[in-house]
Design a protein around this motif. Structure first.
Motif, PDB file in Angstrom:
ATOM      1  N   ILE A   2       0.864  -1.189   0.000  1.00  0.00           N
ATOM      2  CA  ILE A   2       0.000   0.000   0.000  1.00  0.00           C
ATOM      3  C   ILE A   2       0.899   1.238   0.000  1.00  0.00           C
ATOM      4  CG2 ILE A   2      -1.828   1.275   1.203  1.00  0.00           C
ATOM      5  CD1 ILE A   2      -2.577  -1.272   2.671  1.00  0.00           C
ATOM      6  N   THR A   3       0.665   2.124  -0.945  1.00  0.00           N
ATOM      7  CA  THR A   3       1.365   3.409  -0.943  1.00  0.00           C
ATOM      8  C   THR A   3       0.330   4.517  -0.848  1.00  0.00           C
ATOM      9  OG1 THR A   3       3.157   2.515  -2.289  1.00  0.00           O
ATOM     10  CG2 THR A   3       2.939   4.904  -2.220  1.00  0.00           C
ATOM     11  N   VAL A   4       0.531   5.387   0.129  1.00  0.00           N
ATOM     12  CA  VAL A   4      -0.384   6.501   0.362  1.00  0.00           C
ATOM     13  C   VAL A   4       0.367   7.782   0.021  1.00  0.00           C
ATOM     14  CG1 VAL A   4      -1.682   7.731   2.140  1.00  0.00           C
ATOM     15  CG2 VAL A   4      -1.567   5.234   2.207  1.00  0.00           C
ATOM     16  N   VAL A  16      -9.044  16.578   8.540  1.00  0.00           N
ATOM     17  CA  VAL A  16      -8.809  15.472   9.471  1.00  0.00           C
ATOM     18  C   VAL A  16      -7.553  14.696   9.104  1.00  0.00           C
ATOM     19  CG1 VAL A  16      -9.801  13.288  10.252  1.00  0.00           C
ATOM     20  CG2 VAL A  16     -11.242  15.300  10.068  1.00  0.00           C
ATOM     21  N   LEU A  17      -7.249  14.619   7.801  1.00  0.00           N
ATOM     22  CA  LEU A  17      -5.986  14.030   7.344  1.00  0.00           C
ATOM     23  C   LEU A  17      -5.285  15.081   6.490  1.00  0.00           C
ATOM     24  CD1 LEU A  17      -7.079  10.410   6.289  1.00  0.00           C
ATOM     25  CD2 LEU A  17      -6.103  11.141   8.477  1.00  0.00           C
ATOM     26  N   ASP A  18      -4.052  15.398   6.860  1.00  0.00           N
ATOM     27  CA  ASP A  18      -3.351  16.541   6.293  1.00  0.00           C
ATOM     28  C   ASP A  18      -2.116  16.066   5.516  1.00  0.00           C
ATOM     29  OD1 ASP A  18      -2.231  18.962   5.760  1.00  0.00           O
ATOM     30  OD2 ASP A  18      -1.803  19.483   7.850  1.00  0.00           O
ATOM     31  N   HIS A  19      -2.317  15.663   4.275  1.00  0.00           N
ATOM     32  CA  HIS A  19      -1.196  15.229   3.427  1.00  0.00           C
ATOM     33  C   HIS A  19      -0.395  14.095   4.058  1.00  0.00           C
ATOM     34  CE1 HIS A  19      -2.189  19.201   1.792  1.00  0.00           C
ATOM     35  NE2 HIS A  19      -1.834  18.670   0.644  1.00  0.00           N
ATOM     36  N   ILE A  20      -1.055  12.957   4.219  1.00  0.00           N
ATOM     37  CA  ILE A  20      -0.400  11.772   4.789  1.00  0.00           C
ATOM     38  C   ILE A  20       0.360  11.032   3.683  1.00  0.00           C
ATOM     39  CG2 ILE A  20      -0.848   9.502   5.834  1.00  0.00           C
ATOM     40  CD1 ILE A  20      -1.706  11.422   7.817  1.00  0.00           C
ATOM     41  N   ASN A  21       1.613  10.715   3.958  1.00  0.00           N
ATOM     42  CA  ASN A  21       2.401   9.873   3.057  1.00  0.00           C
ATOM     43  C   ASN A  21       2.878   8.660   3.835  1.00  0.00           C
ATOM     44  OD1 ASN A  21       2.847  11.308   0.350  1.00  0.00           O
ATOM     45  ND2 ASN A  21       3.111  12.922   1.885  1.00  0.00           N
ATOM     46  N   GLU A  22       2.701   7.481   3.239  1.00  0.00           N
ATOM     47  CA  GLU A  22       3.057   6.274   3.967  1.00  0.00           C
ATOM     48  C   GLU A  22       3.188   5.128   2.984  1.00  0.00           C
ATOM     49  OE1 GLU A  22       4.155   5.545   6.704  1.00  0.00           O
ATOM     50  OE2 GLU A  22       3.762   3.415   6.771  1.00  0.00           O
ATOM     51  N   HIS A  23       4.105   4.225   3.291  1.00  0.00           N
ATOM     52  CA  HIS A  23       4.295   3.069   2.411  1.00  0.00           C
ATOM     53  C   HIS A  23       4.314   1.818   3.284  1.00  0.00           C
ATOM     54  CE1 HIS A  23       5.621   0.731  -0.982  1.00  0.00           C
ATOM     55  NE2 HIS A  23       6.509   0.166  -0.181  1.00  0.00           N
ATOM     56  N   ILE A  24       3.470   0.871   2.968  1.00  0.00           N
ATOM     57  CA  ILE A  24       3.386  -0.358   3.755  1.00  0.00           C
ATOM     58  C   ILE A  24       3.805  -1.530   2.876  1.00  0.00           C
ATOM     59  CG2 ILE A  24       1.844  -1.890   5.057  1.00  0.00           C
ATOM     60  CD1 ILE A  24       0.146   0.768   5.547  1.00  0.00           C
ATOM     61  N   ALA A  25       4.874  -2.183   3.277  1.00  0.00           N
ATOM     62  CA  ALA A  25       5.418  -3.286   2.482  1.00  0.00           C
ATOM     63  C   ALA A  25       4.727  -4.590   2.868  1.00  0.00           C
ATOM     64  CB  ALA A  25       6.922  -3.395   2.736  1.00  0.00           C
ATOM     65  N   ILE A  59      -2.363   3.671  -3.593  1.00  0.00           N
ATOM     66  CA  ILE A  59      -2.043   2.605  -4.544  1.00  0.00           C
ATOM     67  C   ILE A  59      -2.019   1.299  -3.757  1.00  0.00           C
ATOM     68  CG2 ILE A  59      -0.427   1.867  -6.365  1.00  0.00           C
ATOM     69  CD1 ILE A  59      -0.735   4.767  -6.783  1.00  0.00           C
ATOM     70  N   PHE A  60      -2.867   0.369  -4.134  1.00  0.00           N
ATOM     71  CA  PHE A  60      -2.913  -0.927  -3.456  1.00  0.00           C
ATOM     72  C   PHE A  60      -2.494  -1.999  -4.446  1.00  0.00           C
ATOM     73  CE2 PHE A  60      -5.577  -4.667  -2.077  1.00  0.00           C
ATOM     74  CZ  PHE A  60      -4.776  -4.999  -0.992  1.00  0.00           C
ATOM     75  N   GLU A  61      -1.442  -2.709  -4.141  1.00  0.00           N
ATOM     76  CA  GLU A  61      -0.911  -3.761  -5.007  1.00  0.00           C
ATOM     77  C   GLU A  61      -0.809  -3.277  -6.458  1.00  0.00           C
ATOM     78  OE1 GLU A  61      -3.509  -7.048  -3.961  1.00  0.00           O
ATOM     79  OE2 GLU A  61      -2.094  -7.673  -2.418  1.00  0.00           O
ATOM     80  N   GLY A  62      -0.270  -2.075  -6.604  1.00  0.00           N
ATOM     81  CA  GLY A  62       0.024  -1.558  -7.940  1.00  0.00           C
ATOM     82  C   GLY A  62      -1.120  -0.846  -8.638  1.00  0.00           C
ATOM     83  N   PRO A 155      -7.838 -12.335   2.629  1.00  0.00           N
ATOM     84  CA  PRO A 155      -7.336 -11.000   2.283  1.00  0.00           C
ATOM     85  C   PRO A 155      -5.801 -10.978   2.280  1.00  0.00           C
ATOM     86  CG  PRO A 155      -8.011 -11.054   4.571  1.00  0.00           C
ATOM     87  CD  PRO A 155      -8.425 -12.374   3.984  1.00  0.00           C
ATOM     88  N   ASP A 156      -5.255  -9.982   1.589  1.00  0.00           N
ATOM     89  CA  ASP A 156      -3.801  -9.797   1.563  1.00  0.00           C
ATOM     90  C   ASP A 156      -3.342  -8.900   2.703  1.00  0.00           C
ATOM     91  OD1 ASP A 156      -3.825 -11.296  -0.692  1.00  0.00           O
ATOM     92  OD2 ASP A 156      -3.739  -9.597  -2.074  1.00  0.00           O
ATOM     93  N   VAL A 157      -4.281  -8.103   3.227  1.00  0.00           N
ATOM     94  CA  VAL A 157      -3.941  -7.213   4.334  1.00  0.00           C
ATOM     95  C   VAL A 157      -5.139  -7.166   5.274  1.00  0.00           C
ATOM     96  CG1 VAL A 157      -4.639  -5.186   2.979  1.00  0.00           C
ATOM     97  CG2 VAL A 157      -3.202  -4.861   4.963  1.00  0.00           C
ATOM     98  N   MET A 158      -4.858  -7.044   6.559  1.00  0.00           N
ATOM     99  CA  MET A 158      -5.929  -6.926   7.558  1.00  0.00           C
ATOM    100  C   MET A 158      -5.795  -5.575   8.255  1.00  0.00           C
ATOM    101  SD  MET A 158      -8.062  -9.583   7.990  1.00  0.00           S
ATOM    102  CE  MET A 158      -8.462  -9.772   9.726  1.00  0.00           C
ATOM    103  N   LEU A 159      -6.915  -4.842   8.319  1.00  0.00           N
ATOM    104  CA  LEU A 159      -6.976  -3.549   8.983  1.00  0.00           C
ATOM    105  C   LEU A 159      -7.779  -3.706  10.269  1.00  0.00           C
ATOM    106  CD1 LEU A 159      -8.075  -1.461   5.816  1.00  0.00           C
ATOM    107  CD2 LEU A 159      -5.734  -2.000   6.555  1.00  0.00           C
TER     108      LEU A 159
END
Ligand code: ADP
Ligand code: MG
Length: 240
Positions: A2-4, A16-25, A59-62, A155-159
């Motif tokens: 996941i790329t945010v 409430v969300l102010d330009h969040i950037n994050e990458h989850i491998a 971006i989730f799984e590309g 699922p591929d990811v659990m939230l």
């Protein structure tokens, strides 16, 4: 996985969300902590579009979630979500709760779904509850069912959004144990929680959110031993 990118979310004038950037491998276990109202649930809910972001990209799984060609329901099937309030269907047995989605979505035949549900229920020690209704179960049992119900779609990811916050204290451990096993099996997980012990033991990274920003983002050893952001230090002094 996941790329945010520059994720923003406003409710009216409230950013409430102010330009969040994050990458989850793949395989990461990201634990999100922070004060109430800091945007943790909104962040999690944006990841599977339970909330519609007002800006940025995910971006989730590309595949961008916002690409017109993306089948969002198909993508959602690859993300399991577990809520604070369990959200089991009260009028359905445990078994029906588990088999409903995969059968409706035509991912499994009824008999295949029942077999898979039995295996999962056995894994969390609740096979004998297959014919029970949610209200006949304790909160801890209901939440363990909610977790394995999400796993029915492979699922591929659990939230997880504060999965133990609604539980009586004696039931927190059994739910965290199921989550720990899932983590050990290699599941990619994003977990909002106040359970700092779980964060220490299980997280590959811990994020601190405040005011719609990620103010700290580190492996747990550093996060707890060497918090840099003053607001994180203040937060930890209250919760530890
Ligand atoms: P947290 O999970 O960290 O406690 P939330 O993401 O639930 O925080 O909420 C962040 C902010 O967004 C809060 O100010 C909350 O009031 C606001 N908010 C959340 N959901 C909604 C909504 N559906 N409508 C309006 N405001 C919302
Ligand atoms: Mg929340």
């Amino acid at each position: 996985m996941i790329t945010v990118k520059d994720l923003c979310k406003s409710f009216g004038d409230n950013l409430v969300l102010d330009h969040i950037n994050e990458h989850i491998a793949p395989g990461e276990k990201v634990v999100v902590v922070g004060p109430s109202g800091s945007g943790k649930s909104t962040f999690l809910r944006c990841l599977n579009l339970l909330e519609q972001p007002t800006g940025g990209d995910i971006i989730f799984e590309g595949t961008s979630l916002f690409d017109k060609k993306t089948d969002i329901n198909k993508l959602r099937q690859r993300m399991g979500m577990v809520f604070q309030q369990f959200n089991l269907f009260p009028h359905l047995t445990v078994m029906k709760n588990m088999t409903l989605a995969p059968v409706l979505l035509k991912l499994l035949r009824e008999d295949e779904a029942v077999e898979k549900a039995k295996k999962l229920l056995e894994r969390v020690g609740l096979l004998e509850k297959a014919d029970a209704y949610p209200k006949q179960l304790s909160g801890g049992q209901q939440q363990r069912i909610a977790i394995v119900r999400a796993l029915m779609l492979s699922p591929d990811v659990m939230l997880f959004d504060e999965p133990t916050s609604a539980l009586d204290p004696e039931m927190v451990g059994e739910v965290l144990e199921v989550m720990r096993e899932l983590a050990n099996e290699g599941m990619t997980m994003v977990v909002v929680t106040h359970e700092m012990g779980f964060a220490r033991e299980v997280a590959t990274r811990v994020l601190f959110m405040d005011g719609g920003n990620i103010l700290e983002n580190k492996p747990p050893e550093e996060f707890f031993a060497n918090p840099e952001n003053p607001r994180l230090r203040e937060f930890l002094s209250k919760v530890l």
